[in-house]
Every structure is written in C-alpha cells, then in structure tokens.
Design an enzyme around this catalytic site. Structure first.
Site, mmCIF file in Angstrom:
data_model
loop_
_atom_site.group_PDB
_atom_site.id
_atom_site.type_symbol
_atom_site.label_atom_id
_atom_site.label_comp_id
_atom_site.label_asym_id
_atom_site.label_seq_id
_atom_site.Cartn_x
_atom_site.Cartn_y
_atom_site.Cartn_z
ATOM 1 N N GLY A 102 3.811 14.411 3.327
ATOM 2 C CA GLY A 102 3.552 12.709 3.831
ATOM 3 C C GLY A 102 3.885 12.723 5.406
ATOM 4 O O GLY A 102 4.364 11.813 5.877
ATOM 5 N N SER B 116 2.367 12.220 8.217
ATOM 6 C CA SER B 116 1.637 11.209 8.971
ATOM 7 C C SER B 116 1.904 9.966 8.751
ATOM 8 O O SER B 116 1.239 8.990 9.492
ATOM 9 C CB SER B 116 0.049 11.499 8.737
ATOM 10 O OG SER B 116 -0.180 11.252 7.339
ATOM 11 N N GLY C 126 7.237 9.906 8.055
ATOM 12 C CA GLY C 126 7.108 11.389 8.489
ATOM 13 C C GLY C 126 7.101 11.231 10.043
ATOM 14 O O GLY C 126 7.266 12.045 10.758
ATOM 15 N N TYR D 172 5.492 3.400 -10.598
ATOM 16 C CA TYR D 172 5.920 4.102 -9.353
ATOM 17 C C TYR D 172 7.207 4.289 -9.667
ATOM 18 O O TYR D 172 7.824 5.200 -9.020
ATOM 19 C CB TYR D 172 5.565 3.182 -8.326
ATOM 20 C CG TYR D 172 5.790 3.537 -6.951
ATOM 21 C CD1 TYR D 172 5.220 4.715 -6.339
ATOM 22 C CD2 TYR D 172 7.078 3.155 -6.150
ATOM 23 C CE1 TYR D 172 5.849 5.164 -4.983
ATOM 24 C CE2 TYR D 172 7.598 3.315 -5.091
ATOM 25 C CZ TYR D 172 6.742 4.487 -4.420
ATOM 26 O OH TYR D 172 7.322 4.961 -3.387
ATOM 27 N N ASN E 263 14.362 -1.177 2.634
ATOM 28 C CA ASN E 263 12.909 -1.601 3.109
ATOM 29 C C ASN E 263 12.894 -0.975 4.714
ATOM 30 O O ASN E 263 13.390 -1.519 5.583
ATOM 31 C CB ASN E 263 12.864 -2.946 3.104
ATOM 32 C CG ASN E 263 12.795 -3.569 1.890
ATOM 33 O OD1 ASN E 263 13.733 -3.454 1.163
ATOM 34 N ND2 ASN E 263 11.679 -4.143 1.541
ATOM 35 N N LYS F 142 -0.398 -10.431 9.867
ATOM 36 C CA LYS F 142 -0.766 -11.592 9.708
ATOM 37 C C LYS F 142 -0.633 -12.544 10.786
ATOM 38 O O LYS F 142 -1.389 -13.464 11.028
ATOM 39 C CB LYS F 142 -0.029 -12.088 8.317
ATOM 40 C CG LYS F 142 -0.682 -12.320 7.123
ATOM 41 C CD LYS F 142 0.165 -12.961 5.944
ATOM 42 C CE LYS F 142 -0.691 -12.934 4.608
ATOM 43 N NZ LYS F 142 -0.072 -13.788 3.627
#
Length: 324
Positions: free
Chosen positions: A16, A18, A22, A146, A175, A197
């Site tokens: 992972g 990219s 990472g 998940y 987060n 947004k």
C-alpha cells in the site's frame, strides 16, 4: 529465536506504498533523511501485485526478499460504500492480510508492522478506548466486514508469535489525513472529502453541504506524523500487542470545527449547510494514547490547523493528480 535483534541491513517492503500513509513514510524516509545506513525501502502499489491473490503476493516477496514489512494495503472505501458491501470488504481484506502475513512467515521476514483501524473498536464501549479493548464487543454495524477483518490481524499476530516466535505486530492510528489522501467526496476519508467539497463549492459558488450535524468528534492526525511513528515502531517497538498511534485526547475536535478550519484554509466565503437527514456515524471514538506516551513522552504532533492548511495547499497544487 530472538526476532527483536536487528541483524544486518534492513530491507523494508511497504505494501500500500502509494496511499496516504505509504506516501508519508516515503516522504520521511527519502525527503527528510529518515533512512538509516544500510536500509533499503521498497514501496509497492496495487500495480505491482494484487495482494488478494496469493500467487502474486508470493511473487512480489520473492522479487524483493524483504527482511521487514510495513503492511498498509487494504480494500477500503467511504462510509456509505462500506454499508452496502460489508461482504466484499470482509473477504478481500481477510485474503490480503493472510497472504501478506503468511508469505512473510514462510519467507522468514523478521518483523511485520500492520496497520489496523480505529473503526474496529467495539461500538458499545467506555471511553477512552485503549489497546486492551479491541475484542470486547461487536464493532459499529456500518462497516463490520472491514472492522472484523482488521481485528483478525491482531489475532494472527498473536498466533504467529505463539507458534513461531514471530515479531508481527500492529498499530492503530486514529483518523489520518494529509497529502496523497483519497479526496473523493463519495469514498474519501471525512476530512479530505470535506476539503474537496469545500473546494468545489467555492469554484461553483454554491452552498457547502456537510453530511450530518457536525457534532461527531474525532482525533485527527497529520499523515507525516504517523509516518514518523510507524518507522519508530518498525525499529524500536518490541511488543506483539498493538499500539494506538494518536494525538492526545484533548486534541479531539468536532466535524464542525474541522469544517471551520478547512473553510478558513481555502478562504471559502459561501454558505454552509449541515444536512441532518444524513447519518452521523459514531458520535465519538476517543482513543487513549497513554501507551504511546509511555514510550515517547515528548513526541510533538503537528497542530490540526497547520496540518489542514498544508493538506489544502497540497490539494490545490496537485489537483490534477489528487484522487478525487
């Protein structure tokens, strides 16, 4: 077998490589002089191998012969995609994690540091949550597939240690946001989706619509801080039990406060509407970083406002290549 001893040069394979985390690790290692003498770092992307497939996983391990692995690769999406496709997130992540961990074991990898997720904590719990509480009850129903797959990494790490003495461990970040994140409004992480947004609302001169009430509270961490901490875990942290990597509890903020910081960073002057017909998800998931603080009492995190400003600046400068 003394897995903790660092013998010879380290060849680190980052799955992972990219993605958000990472890229942060790559930045710390290559741009900030974080690489030690004799270390070699390989950053894999999904183009190099589909880790759901055991043959491709094995081939990429045989190609690079890592001594250490940082396992970040996962099938991940936004809240609403997870709610619709729990089965796919469960099956693909179980396969990815089993392929990476078992291939690491078969090929004699000294240490694996996997990345778990704070969403796997029990939905009904007391706060703050700590590392001992991961398996204390079902995770939130919205992304149980998940979450359960992520929990199984911890179970496997314990089992590889029990049977083979393997030093395979895991970190639990709260987060994360920063450059190279997924800024997709449908499937991105909340903070990065809000940046996109706000950018679009400013460009089009429309109202900024925020899903939910803005009341849920989260601990946000700038990706480069997580990158530095994960490199520390790889080199120094010897426990099999996972470690929460998070800003302090008092740094938890509401989504509304995050919106205000993004609006300021992007100089958005339009109207903001909080759509309370949309789900808020979990109202809080406060995590304790007491264990991290025992190891690294003086680690300083970038302030949220500064991290948001830097992420907004990166997004504006790289809008054509950003994942939207």
């Amino acid at each position: 077998m003394e897995s903790g001893v660092k013998a010879g040069p380290m060849r680190v394979l980052v799955t992972g490589g990219s993605g958000l985390v990472g890229k942060a690790i790559e930045h710390v290692v290559l741009q900030e002089g974080g690489k030690l003498e004799g270390e070699e770092w390989i950053f894999l992307s999904s183009k190099d191998a589909n880790l759901v497939d055991v043959g491709q996983t094995r081939a990429v391990f045989e190609k690079y012969r890592p001594t250490h692995v940082i396992h970040l690769a996962a099938k991940v999406g936004g809240l609403y995609q997870h709610m619709k496709e729990n089965l796919h997130f469960l099956r693909d992540n179980l396969k990815i994690n089993d392929n990476v961990l078992h291939t690491s074991h078969e090929m004699g990898v000294t240490k694996v540091v996997s990345c778990l997720s704070s969403c796997m904590f029990p939905d009904k719990t007391t706060y703050p949550i700590d590392e001992t509480m991961i398996h204390n009850g079902p995770p939130h129903d919205s992304n149980f597939g998940y979450s359960r797959a992520k929990r199984m990494i911890d179970v496997q790490n314990r089992a590889y240690f029990q049977m083979y003495g393997r030093h395979y461990t895991a970190v639990i970040p709260t987060n994360v946001f920063g450059p190279h994140d997924n800024f997709s409004i449908e499937n991105g992480h909340v903070l990065s989706a809000l940046i996109n947004k706000t950018y679009e609302a400013k460009e089009e001169g429309t109202t900024l619509n925020v899903c939910g009430s803005g009341a849920p509270r989260r601990q946000f961490m700038y990706s480069l801080d997580l990158g530095r901490l994960m490199i520390w875990v790889l080199r120094e942290y010897e426990e099999i039990d996972p470690i929460i990597l998070s800003v302090d509890e008092e740094d938890e903020v509401s989504i509304k406060e995050v919106v205000d910081m993004i609006v300021k960073a992007l100089d958005f002057k339009g109207k903001i509407h909080f759509d309370t017909t949309q789900s808020d998800g979990q109202m809080k998931k406060t995590a304790s970083n007491a264990k991290l603080r025992r190891y690294l009492p003086n680690f300083t995190f970038k302030t949220l406002e500064e991290g948001i400003k830097m992420t907004c600046d990166w997004f504006l400068a790289n809008h054509d290549i950003a994942r939207t």
